[in-house]
Design a protein around this motif. Structure first.
Motif, PDB file in Angstrom:
ATOM      1  N   THR A  76      -6.432  -4.684  -5.646  1.00  0.00           N
ATOM      2  CA  THR A  76      -6.263  -6.144  -5.632  1.00  0.00           C
ATOM      3  C   THR A  76      -5.305  -6.557  -4.514  1.00  0.00           C
ATOM      4  O   THR A  76      -5.401  -7.674  -4.010  1.00  0.00           O
ATOM      5  N   GLU A  77      -4.419  -5.654  -4.100  1.00  0.00           N
ATOM      6  CA  GLU A  77      -3.506  -5.941  -3.000  1.00  0.00           C
ATOM      7  C   GLU A  77      -4.260  -6.194  -1.700  1.00  0.00           C
ATOM      8  O   GLU A  77      -3.800  -6.957  -0.849  1.00  0.00           O
ATOM      9  N   LYS A  78      -5.419  -5.577  -1.537  1.00  0.00           N
ATOM     10  CA  LYS A  78      -6.199  -5.799  -0.315  1.00  0.00           C
ATOM     11  C   LYS A  78      -6.576  -7.276  -0.189  1.00  0.00           C
ATOM     12  O   LYS A  78      -6.544  -7.828   0.909  1.00  0.00           O
ATOM     13  N   ASP A  79      -6.908  -7.909  -1.304  1.00  0.00           N
ATOM     14  CA  ASP A  79      -7.265  -9.336  -1.269  1.00  0.00           C
ATOM     15  C   ASP A  79      -6.106 -10.169  -0.732  1.00  0.00           C
ATOM     16  O   ASP A  79      -6.302 -11.071   0.084  1.00  0.00           O
ATOM     17  N   THR A  80      -4.893  -9.861  -1.170  1.00  0.00           N
ATOM     18  CA  THR A  80      -3.704 -10.576  -0.704  1.00  0.00           C
ATOM     19  C   THR A  80      -3.479 -10.335   0.782  1.00  0.00           C
ATOM     20  O   THR A  80      -3.183 -11.269   1.538  1.00  0.00           O
TER      21      THR A  80
ATOM     22  N   TRP B 283       0.787  -1.236   0.000  1.00  0.00           N
ATOM     23  CA  TRP B 283       0.000   0.000   0.000  1.00  0.00           C
ATOM     24  C   TRP B 283       0.815   1.281   0.000  1.00  0.00           C
ATOM     25  O   TRP B 283       0.245   2.372  -0.031  1.00  0.00           O
ATOM     26  N   LYS B 284       2.131   1.178  -0.026  1.00  0.00           N
ATOM     27  CA  LYS B 284       2.956   2.382  -0.094  1.00  0.00           C
ATOM     28  C   LYS B 284       2.611   3.197  -1.337  1.00  0.00           C
ATOM     29  O   LYS B 284       2.513   4.417  -1.296  1.00  0.00           O
ATOM     30  N   LYS B 285       2.377   2.502  -2.439  1.00  0.00           N
ATOM     31  CA  LYS B 285       2.056   3.204  -3.686  1.00  0.00           C
ATOM     32  C   LYS B 285       0.690   3.896  -3.639  1.00  0.00           C
ATOM     33  O   LYS B 285       0.386   4.733  -4.475  1.00  0.00           O
ATOM     34  N   TYR B 286      -0.128   3.549  -2.647  1.00  0.00           N
ATOM     35  CA  TYR B 286      -1.424   4.200  -2.455  1.00  0.00           C
ATOM     36  C   TYR B 286      -1.362   5.290  -1.382  1.00  0.00           C
ATOM     37  O   TYR B 286      -2.393   5.747  -0.904  1.00  0.00           O
TER      38      TYR B 286
ATOM     39  N   ALA C  56      -3.640  -1.868  15.044  1.00  0.00           N
ATOM     40  CA  ALA C  56      -2.689  -1.300  14.092  1.00  0.00           C
ATOM     41  C   ALA C  56      -3.262   0.017  13.599  1.00  0.00           C
ATOM     42  O   ALA C  56      -4.463   0.111  13.324  1.00  0.00           O
ATOM     43  N   ILE C  57      -2.421   1.021  13.512  1.00  0.00           N
ATOM     44  CA  ILE C  57      -2.828   2.317  12.995  1.00  0.00           C
ATOM     45  C   ILE C  57      -2.017   2.585  11.733  1.00  0.00           C
ATOM     46  O   ILE C  57      -0.782   2.589  11.763  1.00  0.00           O
ATOM     47  N   LEU C  58      -2.726   2.762  10.628  1.00  0.00           N
ATOM     48  CA  LEU C  58      -2.098   3.042   9.341  1.00  0.00           C
ATOM     49  C   LEU C  58      -2.365   4.496   8.983  1.00  0.00           C
ATOM     50  O   LEU C  58      -3.515   4.947   9.040  1.00  0.00           O
ATOM     51  N   GLU C  59      -1.329   5.226   8.631  1.00  0.00           N
ATOM     52  CA  GLU C  59      -1.504   6.622   8.231  1.00  0.00           C
ATOM     53  C   GLU C  59      -1.278   6.761   6.735  1.00  0.00           C
ATOM     54  O   GLU C  59      -0.212   6.409   6.216  1.00  0.00           O
ATOM     55  N   PHE C  60      -2.306   7.270   6.067  1.00  0.00           N
ATOM     56  CA  PHE C  60      -2.240   7.537   4.633  1.00  0.00           C
ATOM     57  C   PHE C  60      -2.126   9.033   4.401  1.00  0.00           C
ATOM     58  O   PHE C  60      -2.531   9.840   5.247  1.00  0.00           O
ATOM     59  N   GLU C  61      -1.601   9.413   3.242  1.00  0.00           N
ATOM     60  CA  GLU C  61      -1.456  10.831   2.919  1.00  0.00           C
ATOM     61  C   GLU C  61      -2.781  11.566   3.045  1.00  0.00           C
ATOM     62  O   GLU C  61      -2.845  12.672   3.568  1.00  0.00           O
ATOM     63  N   ASP C  62      -3.860  10.962   2.564  1.00  0.00           N
ATOM     64  CA  ASP C  62      -5.199  11.492   2.792  1.00  0.00           C
ATOM     65  C   ASP C  62      -6.211  10.354   2.703  1.00  0.00           C
ATOM     66  O   ASP C  62      -5.869   9.238   2.311  1.00  0.00           O
ATOM     67  N   GLU C  63      -7.430  10.649   3.097  1.00  0.00           N
ATOM     68  CA  GLU C  63      -8.451   9.609   3.184  1.00  0.00           C
ATOM     69  C   GLU C  63      -8.726   8.944   1.836  1.00  0.00           C
ATOM     70  O   GLU C  63      -9.008   7.752   1.767  1.00  0.00           O
ATOM     71  N   SER C  64      -8.615   9.690   0.746  1.00  0.00           N
ATOM     72  CA  SER C  64      -8.863   9.106  -0.578  1.00  0.00           C
ATOM     73  C   SER C  64      -7.818   8.038  -0.921  1.00  0.00           C
ATOM     74  O   SER C  64      -8.116   7.096  -1.658  1.00  0.00           O
ATOM     75  N   ASN C  65      -6.618   8.161  -0.366  1.00  0.00           N
ATOM     76  CA  ASN C  65      -5.596   7.131  -0.590  1.00  0.00           C
ATOM     77  C   ASN C  65      -6.034   5.806   0.025  1.00  0.00           C
ATOM     78  O   ASN C  65      -5.834   4.742  -0.566  1.00  0.00           O
TER      79      ASN C  65
END
Length: 102
Positions: free
Chosen positions: A73-77, A33-36, A56-65
């Motif tokens: 498809t990476e989410k399935d993996t 998910w780095k690319k997202y 676990a706390i994941l921080e994304f650049e913004d909510e749309s990411n």
């Protein structure tokens, strides 16, 4: 834009392999998910008496990411890896940061 935070929770009654989670699963999450726009992650382990065992706390650049990552498809993996460290599914909540201090 405000950062997006995703919280992943595992209930207290979950059988959980923290070693696998930290050494295998979270690096998989990060690389997938780095690319997202995944900027960082943190894992918290709770003690006796808590409703939850692990967070676990994941921080994304913004909510749309996060929206993009969640639809990827990476989410399935990533989700298919859960039985390797947990006997229960996770609870996922997310939102945009509306205030903070440090």
């Amino acid at each position: 834009m405000a950062p997006g935070l995703v919280t992943v929770l595992y209930t207290a009654d979950t059988k959980f392999d923290m070693n696998y989670y930290l050494k295998n699963h979270m690096p998989l999450v990060h690389s997938s998910w780095k690319k997202y726009g995944l900027k960082s992650w943190k894992v918290i382990e709770y003690g006796e008496g808590s409703l939850y065992k692990v967070q676990a706390i994941l921080e994304f650049e913004d909510e749309s990411n996060w929206t993009q990552a969640a639809a990827s498809t990476e989410k399935d993996t990533i989700m298919a890896d859960i039985p390797n460290y947990s006997d229960k599914d996770c609870i996922i909540i997310s939102g945009a940061v509306t205030g903070a201090a440090s």
